[in-house]
Motif scaffolding. Sequence first.
Motif, PDB file in Angstrom:
ATOM      1  N   GLU A 333       0.816  -1.204   0.000  1.00 39.88           N
ATOM      2  CA  GLU A 333       0.000   0.000   0.000  1.00 39.88           C
ATOM      3  C   GLU A 333       0.858   1.265   0.000  1.00 39.88           C
ATOM      4  O   GLU A 333       0.685   2.141  -0.847  1.00 39.88           O
ATOM      5  CB  GLU A 333      -0.917   0.010   1.231  1.00 39.88           C
ATOM      6  N   ARG A 356      -2.934   4.109   5.335  1.00 34.63           N
ATOM      7  CA  ARG A 356      -3.683   3.383   4.314  1.00 34.63           C
ATOM      8  C   ARG A 356      -5.110   3.909   4.202  1.00 34.63           C
ATOM      9  O   ARG A 356      -5.618   4.133   3.088  1.00 34.63           O
ATOM     10  CB  ARG A 356      -3.698   1.889   4.641  1.00 34.63           C
ATOM     11  N   GLN A 357      -5.769   4.133   5.338  1.00 36.39           N
ATOM     12  CA  GLN A 357      -7.141   4.632   5.298  1.00 36.39           C
ATOM     13  C   GLN A 357      -7.207   6.029   4.684  1.00 36.39           C
ATOM     14  O   GLN A 357      -8.104   6.341   3.902  1.00 36.39           O
ATOM     15  CB  GLN A 357      -7.725   4.660   6.719  1.00 36.39           C
ATOM     16  N   GLU A 360      -6.883   5.770   0.950  1.00 40.29           N
ATOM     17  CA  GLU A 360      -8.037   5.144   0.309  1.00 40.29           C
ATOM     18  C   GLU A 360      -9.274   6.044   0.321  1.00 40.29           C
ATOM     19  O   GLU A 360     -10.187   5.835  -0.480  1.00 40.29           O
ATOM     20  CB  GLU A 360      -8.379   3.830   1.008  1.00 40.29           C
ATOM     21  N   ASP A 361      -9.296   7.023   1.200  1.00 38.30           N
ATOM     22  CA  ASP A 361     -10.512   7.815   1.390  1.00 38.30           C
ATOM     23  C   ASP A 361     -10.797   8.803   0.273  1.00 38.30           C
ATOM     24  O   ASP A 361     -11.818   9.467   0.285  1.00 38.30           O
ATOM     25  CB  ASP A 361     -10.446   8.580   2.716  1.00 38.30           C
ATOM     26  N   ARG A 391      -2.885  13.639  -1.544  1.00 36.24           N
ATOM     27  CA  ARG A 391      -3.321  12.538  -0.693  1.00 36.24           C
ATOM     28  C   ARG A 391      -2.184  12.051   0.214  1.00 36.24           C
ATOM     29  O   ARG A 391      -2.414  11.685   1.362  1.00 36.24           O
ATOM     30  CB  ARG A 391      -3.865  11.394  -1.545  1.00 36.24           C
ATOM     31  N   ASP A 418       3.168   6.532  -1.619  1.00 36.84           N
ATOM     32  CA  ASP A 418       2.057   5.683  -2.068  1.00 36.84           C
ATOM     33  C   ASP A 418       2.571   4.737  -3.155  1.00 36.84           C
ATOM     34  O   ASP A 418       3.119   5.171  -4.167  1.00 36.84           O
ATOM     35  CB  ASP A 418       0.935   6.568  -2.610  1.00 36.84           C
ATOM     36  N   LYS A 420       0.571   2.403  -4.665  1.00 35.86           N
ATOM     37  CA  LYS A 420      -0.550   1.940  -5.465  1.00 35.86           C
ATOM     38  C   LYS A 420      -0.866   2.973  -6.547  1.00 35.86           C
ATOM     39  O   LYS A 420      -0.654   4.165  -6.365  1.00 35.86           O
ATOM     40  CB  LYS A 420      -1.804   1.766  -4.594  1.00 35.86           C
ATOM     41  N   ARG A 422      -3.510   4.694  -7.542  1.00 30.91           N
ATOM     42  CA  ARG A 422      -4.862   5.061  -7.097  1.00 30.91           C
ATOM     43  C   ARG A 422      -5.468   6.053  -8.064  1.00 30.91           C
ATOM     44  O   ARG A 422      -4.822   6.995  -8.503  1.00 30.91           O
ATOM     45  CB  ARG A 422      -4.833   5.645  -5.684  1.00 30.91           C
TER      46      ARG A 422
END
Length: 423
Positions: A333, A356-357, A360-361, A391, A418, A420, A422
């Motif tokens: 992540e 992580r949260q 992802e938000d 982010r 990060d 990922k 996203r």
Amino acid sequence: MVMASAGVNNMPAGPSAGAEGSDPAAECRLRRRRRLALLRHVTSTSAGSDESAAVAAAAGSEEKVQTTTPTSESSEEEPEGASAAAAAAAINVASATTSLPSDAGTAAAVWPVAFGSVALAGRLREMEDTVSLHPSFCVWADGSPMHFFAVFDGHGGPHVAALCREQMHSILATELAAAAAAQGHGDEEGSWRAALSRSFARVDALAPESCACGRAAAGCACPLSSGQRGAIVGSTAVVALLVRDRLVVANCGDSRAVLCRGAHAVPLSEDQKPDRPDERARIEAMGGRVMFINGARVRGILAMSRALGHKLLKPEVICEPEITITTRSDDDECLILASDGLWDVISNKVACDVARQCLEDGSPTRARTAESGEAGPSSSGAPVAQQPEPRCYRAAALLARLALGRESSDNISVVVIDLKARG
């Protein structure tokens, strides 16, 4: 792709259709036969084509919508198992181009990188921490871009941490270029380790002459040169290199790197404290002492066993980094680098869960970032942000605020990377 699907539905029905035009059930069966024929044709002959996969997926979705209307004769014209199999095949074809890199194809895999950071003085008057963020700061022998991220926690003054911020990536780029030229087809991981060790040693040699502006000059005439500078000034260093699917972490001191892999927190470095059994044995073998004064300290002064600078405490305090090399996976992540101002009050697991949260938000889309010119593809095709992304900044800021809320008494520096892609 929608036009192709619409064209199929609007094809002339032909004589047989005209004969059944007055029967709604017959017309429905005829349309279903045509869509099923197209679906089977696409999935059997054009599985490698993105356009054909899209047509098949569109046809499959229409098929699903049509089957919600019950007809008494549909089971006779189209077996349910055949329809489900064809639809599943279409979905597999349509999703083939969006799957994440697999371990079998790491050579052509795309490994995204985005980053953000926060550095706070916290409850201290003086800020001695620094961060260094340099994506694509050099290129390895095979043409792969290398990305540099680091946190430096100064002690006794900001001089050595500022020196690391201004010089470490340049020195390391020089060492890596030399290693790439000499490496040929040898051990590249060994070359990375050697280049990092030499870079730490070179910065350590410059530390006694460092100025708070980041220059290594004894006669620096900048306004910051009048500050404290001496043999007791030093800094920790945790450096992360990202190249292809590798995470290379070099640590000297008690700053830390933690990888968030799925729901797990994986430490990529180990704090070098004087009471760590192997470090204590090394210090005592060199004639030094570990004294417990507000925690374990080398000669009762420094609360870590390795650091850059601190000339007064040598040879017990060394600058040799501990280096780990980790292969990235699809479950990764993010990577968190931070000074002990964070880790003293927040566990690895909590930090990973929060970061992580936060990632992802919700965040700006990569399309918007690309249009603004803030991000561009690397030479290997991996999307790499060239500027901090909101982010990641928000995740780093949230971690720093959480540490302040838990009454951290030190400077707090956090870098969130990060891993990922996203949206």
